[in-house]
Design an enzyme around this catalytic site. Structure first.
Site, short mmCIF file in Angstrom:
data_model
loop_
_atom_site.label_atom_id
_atom_site.label_comp_id
_atom_site.label_asym_id
_atom_site.label_seq_id
_atom_site.Cartn_x
_atom_site.Cartn_y
_atom_site.Cartn_z
N HIS A 1 2.24 3.41 -9.06
CA HIS A 1 2.04 1.97 -9.29
C HIS A 1 3.21 1.38 -10.08
CE1 HIS A 1 -1.79 2.24 -7.42
NE2 HIS A 1 -2.39 2.89 -8.39
N ARG B 1 -1.15 9.05 -9.95
CA ARG B 1 -1.11 7.83 -9.13
C ARG B 1 -0.45 6.66 -9.85
NH1 ARG B 1 -4.25 7.60 -4.69
NH2 ARG B 1 -4.44 5.37 -4.98
N ASP C 1 0.83 -1.21 0.00
CA ASP C 1 0.00 0.00 0.00
C ASP C 1 0.87 1.26 0.00
OD1 ASP C 1 -2.38 1.38 0.00
OD2 ASP C 1 -2.63 1.31 2.19
N LEU D 1 10.79 -20.49 -5.32
CA LEU D 1 9.90 -19.59 -4.58
C LEU D 1 8.49 -19.78 -5.13
CD1 LEU D 1 9.39 -17.08 -2.69
CD2 LEU D 1 9.77 -15.65 -4.70
#
Ligand code: IPE
Ligand code: IPE
Ligand code: MG
Length: 241
Positions: A36, A32, A19, A130
């Site tokens: 990201h 924004r 976040d 992983l």
């Protein structure tokens, strides 16, 4: 009942609520989506760090069932970022021996993205170093509701006896059915809430809420958070040994 007294070892399964991308961009006077993109670069760094840090499972929250409430521009930008991210990383995952899975309701995603997700899952199905799980259009309540729908169907069609339903039954219907429960859930950006992430699975997870915004979350910060986990006493309802 015997219980592991103190976890000296690091967490095996780490889940991250990534976040703060928007605030990171806004503080730089940028849109924004700029945040990201910066966040996606951090994902690469954190994924690469996991094997050395002893993390076998990494589950990351990329888009929630509630994130559709954002502007069309942001949602479309995120979807296009996911597409580009998968295309770009697919070969790298194979090279790095990373098995990729997706959780969430993928049927609401556009077919092109869904196809890439399936390809990435198939191409990395043999990888073992992983286990990376990416949550897209994921919501814990939605996941439980979808699981209940399948469970109810199995009862209605005679494949499941309702009297046998217990705590072991529901996890078999969840998107995470092949994953262990998370040991540690990290949320960046200073918000102390879980925003509908892994509700059932995190019943006994440890939580770390840290102030760093996701695009500033470095490998070193990650290593520090994992080290702190080693000092925690996980009692699972019992008394310390
Ligand atoms: C997290 O960053 C990424 C997604 C939810 C897709 P945000 O976009 O929520 O960033 P803030 O919380 O607004 O800063
Ligand atoms: C949670 O972050 C979802 C993801 C990180 C993908 P949000 O930014 O959507 O959560 P709220 O709105 O602050 O609860
Ligand atoms: Mg946010």
């Amino acid at each position: 009942m015997a219980t592991k007294p103190r976890s000296e070892a690091g967490p095996r399964h780490v889940a991250i609520i990534m976040d703060g991308n928007g605030r990171w961009a806004q503080s730089r006077g940028r849109p924004r989506l700029f945040g990201h993109h910066a966040g996606a670069r951090r994902v690469r760094e954190i994924v690469a760090a996991c094997p050395d840090l002893g993390v076998e499972y990494l589950t990351i929250f990329a888009f929630s069932t509630e994130n559709w409430k954002r502007t069309q521009t942001e949602v479309a930008g995120l979807m296009s970022l996911f597409r580009r991210y998968i295309i770009k990383e697919m070969q790298e995952f194979v090279r790095e021996d990373v098995r990729v899975r997706f959780i969430g309701d993928r049927y609401r995603l556009e077919p092109g993205l869904r196809k890439l997700m399936e390809e990435a899952e198939q191409m990395t199905a043999h990888c073992t170093r992983l286990n990376l799980t990416i949550a897209i259009n994921y919501g814990g309540r939605d996941e439980v509701a979808r699981a209940m729908r399948r469970l109810a169907r199995d009862v209605a069609e005679g494949r499941l006896d309702p009297e046998t339903v217990d705590e072991q039954t529901l996890p078999r219907y969840l998107d995470t059915r092949v994953l262990p429960d998370p040991d540690l859930v990290i949320r960046t950006s200073g918000e102390a809430r879980i925003s509908n992430f892994l509700l059932w699975q995190s019943a006994y997870a440890e939580y770390e809420f840290i102030d760093t915004l996701w695009p500033d979350f470095t490998r070193d910060i990650f290593a520090r958070v994992l080290a702190q986990y080693g000092a925690r006493d996980r009692r699972f309802g019992a008394v310390s040994a």
